[in-house]
Design a protein around this motif. Structure first.
Motif, mmCIF file in Angstrom:
data_model
loop_
_atom_site.group_PDB
_atom_site.id
_atom_site.type_symbol
_atom_site.label_atom_id
_atom_site.label_comp_id
_atom_site.label_asym_id
_atom_site.label_seq_id
_atom_site.Cartn_x
_atom_site.Cartn_y
_atom_site.Cartn_z
ATOM 1 N N ALA A 1 0.830 -1.198 0.000
ATOM 2 C CA ALA A 1 0.000 0.000 0.000
ATOM 3 C C ALA A 1 0.861 1.242 0.000
ATOM 4 O O ALA A 1 2.033 1.220 0.392
ATOM 5 C CB ALA A 1 -0.942 0.016 1.217
ATOM 6 N N LYS B 1 -2.281 6.091 -1.993
ATOM 7 C CA LYS B 1 -3.290 6.071 -3.050
ATOM 8 C C LYS B 1 -3.967 4.719 -3.252
ATOM 9 O O LYS B 1 -5.115 4.663 -3.700
ATOM 10 C CB LYS B 1 -2.655 6.500 -4.377
ATOM 11 N N ASP B 2 -3.271 3.625 -2.972
ATOM 12 C CA ASP B 2 -3.790 2.305 -3.317
ATOM 13 C C ASP B 2 -3.426 1.261 -2.272
ATOM 14 O O ASP B 2 -2.382 1.377 -1.611
ATOM 15 C CB ASP B 2 -3.236 1.828 -4.673
ATOM 16 N N VAL C 1 -2.867 -2.878 -2.529
ATOM 17 C CA VAL C 1 -2.705 -3.939 -3.520
ATOM 18 C C VAL C 1 -2.708 -5.283 -2.799
ATOM 19 O O VAL C 1 -1.987 -5.471 -1.811
ATOM 20 C CB VAL C 1 -1.397 -3.761 -4.316
ATOM 21 N N CYS D 1 -6.219 -4.167 -7.157
ATOM 22 C CA CYS D 1 -5.946 -2.827 -6.628
ATOM 23 C C CYS D 1 -7.232 -2.292 -6.003
ATOM 24 O O CYS D 1 -8.292 -2.271 -6.652
ATOM 25 C CB CYS D 1 -5.473 -1.918 -7.752
ATOM 26 N N ASP E 1 -9.314 0.772 -3.544
ATOM 27 C CA ASP E 1 -9.359 2.135 -3.036
ATOM 28 C C ASP E 1 -9.229 2.074 -1.513
ATOM 29 O O ASP E 1 -10.042 1.428 -0.848
ATOM 30 C CB ASP E 1 -10.683 2.785 -3.421
ATOM 31 N N ARG F 1 -10.634 -1.367 -7.841
ATOM 32 C CA ARG F 1 -10.343 -0.503 -8.979
ATOM 33 C C ARG F 1 -10.056 -1.322 -10.230
ATOM 34 O O ARG F 1 -10.525 -1.009 -11.304
ATOM 35 C CB ARG F 1 -9.163 0.413 -8.654
ATOM 36 N N VAL G 1 4.093 -1.120 -4.637
ATOM 37 C CA VAL G 1 3.507 -0.025 -5.391
ATOM 38 C C VAL G 1 4.383 1.196 -5.220
ATOM 39 O O VAL G 1 4.838 1.508 -4.116
ATOM 40 C CB VAL G 1 2.051 0.246 -4.934
ATOM 41 N N ARG H 1 -0.538 1.606 -12.964
ATOM 42 C CA ARG H 1 -1.241 1.786 -11.704
ATOM 43 C C ARG H 1 -2.706 2.175 -11.884
ATOM 44 O O ARG H 1 -3.559 1.844 -11.060
ATOM 45 C CB ARG H 1 -0.519 2.854 -10.902
ATOM 46 N N SER H 2 -3.035 2.832 -12.962
ATOM 47 C CA SER H 2 -4.398 3.301 -13.175
ATOM 48 C C SER H 2 -5.309 2.234 -13.754
ATOM 49 O O SER H 2 -6.493 2.170 -13.407
ATOM 50 C CB SER H 2 -4.398 4.520 -14.111
#
Length: 403
Positions: free
Chosen positions: A111, A114-115, A117, A126, A128, A135, A156, A185-186
């Motif tokens: 982690a 932002k994320d 994992v 991934c 939120d 996500r 990450v 990542r997105s």
């Protein structure tokens, strides 16, 4: 300056501690996550994370931090195995969200702000960190014949999510090597990957522009974070003459895998110009960050399971509770202690304290002396160098606390 000298003990195995924001978070096999004050060791809160784990040999995965959310594995199906991830408030342990898995178990957590994992036998996901919403998810890479790929060791950083995909047969421990993989990542789209033959229990660490992988064949591989190109590689070879007591029985590694004394390379510590790399052959290598050139080797004579650096010292934790502090600019031993723990799985320097995690124990000691946590324990402390004329010699049983 914080005053060292506290310890926390459990009847069950503890994960490696997470030290951040003046708090220490640790998951226990008793089905709880404990949060302590990093300076005093006083309990702040305790939260339930499911059923106790039935396996007495492997500690839980350590918690990870995403802003003010603590992500921990949980057992909600009654088996004791990690079949869910919980998001808890760092302030009081209040549960914010639950991410349940179906028919599989958690193999890794990572982690940042932002994320979160999560890896499991079915893929990489991934989340939120605010609400646990998914996500994106990617399945393990396709394999042929009897082989299967299983993700673990997620990380990450920057624009990417990283993971190791171990390749093995479904019904035996046959080792088919592993893939080092990076994902956008997105979106979860694969950015690059590279396969390594053999290697056993690979570990993955990301720092700055580098991705560092150590494995069970003594390889320490450094890749460029954006491209996956190999920057350099060094090998930690096998060693003869390790104390017999270091190799007869398995012990649990920080990542949760059983291991013996050997060539396994574990998680490094990266600084601006150097990388410190521990190996279970008893060595810690100091490498140039840009070239991989070996600048110095420290030897403790037993498997080196964990390391940390303070201003002037390199701290090395091993089996049988051995904790050694070396001067960073030379091979000289500043002090050592044999702590009353089976092994030292994790070391972290924070807030002027050296935090030590090992089996059922968590403690904070003075980095300069190792004193403070076990005031009534008659551990010997010695300030000395290696014998004159043999600065490169390994420590032997005659040098160590059980002699």
């Amino acid at each position: 300056m914080a005053r060292p000298g506290w310890r926390f003990e459990s009847t069950e195995l503890l994960s490696a501690p997470l030290v951040a924001g003046g708090l220490v978070h640790v998951a226990g096999e008793d089905g709880h996550v404990h949060t302590l004050d990093a300076g005093s060791g006083r309990p702040r809160w305790r939260a339930r994370r499911g059923e106790p784990k039935p396996n007495p040999y492997y500690p839980p995965l350590p918690p990870v931090l995403a802003g003010d959310t603590l992500a921990v594995t949980a057992s909600l199906g009654g088996s004791g195995w990690a079949d869910a991830v919980l998001g808890l408030a760092t302030a009081d342990g209040a549960q914010r969200w639950t991410y349940p898995l179906v028919g599989t178990t958690v193999t890794g957590l990572a982690a940042d702000d932002k994320d979160v994992v999560v890896t499991d036998r079915d893929g990489l996901t991934c989340l939120d960190p605010a609400d646990g919403r998914v996500r994106w998810t990617v399945p393990p890479p396709q394999t042929t014949g009897p082989w299967e790929a299983v993700f673990d060791q997620p990380a990450v950083d920057g624009d990417h999510v990283y993971a190791i995909a171990r390749i093995r047969t479904q019904n035996s421990p046959t080792d088919g090597g592993y893939l080092i993989m990076a994902f956008d990542r997105s979106t979860g789209t694969e950015v690059w990957s590279g396969r390594v033959e053999g290697g056993g229990g690979a570990t993955l660490t990301v720092g700055g522009d580098l991705v560092c992988v150590g494995d069970g064949q003594g390889r320490f591989i450094v890749l460029r974070r954006d491209t996956g190109d190999t920057a350099w590689l060094v090998r930690a070879g096998p060693k003869l003459g390790l104390p017999i007591r270091s190799g007869l029985l398995p012990f649990a590694a920080p990542g949760g895998a059983a291991a013996f004394a050997g060539q396994q390379v574990d998680r490094p510590v990266l600084t601006e110009q150097e990388i410190h790399v521990p190996s279970r052959n008893g060595d810690v290598h100091l490498l140039d960050r840009d070239t991989g050139e070996v600048r110095r080797v420290w030897r403790i004579g037993v498997p080196a399971l964990s390391i940390a650096v303070s201003d002037e010292l390199l701290h090395v934790g091993g089996i049988h509770g051995l904790l050694v502090a070396f001067h960073r600019d030379r091979r000289e031993v500043s002090w050592w202690r044999r702590l009353p723990v089976g092994r030292i799985d994790a070391l972290t320097v924070a807030d002027d304290l050296l935090h030590v995690g090992g089996e059922r124990h968590l403690a904070a000691v003075d980095p300069a002396t190792g004193a403070g946590a076990w005031r009534r324990f008659s551990a010997r402390v010695r300030r000395s160098s290696y014998p004159s004329g043999s600065a490169g010699r390994e420590l032997t049983n005659a040098d160590l606390p059980w002699a």
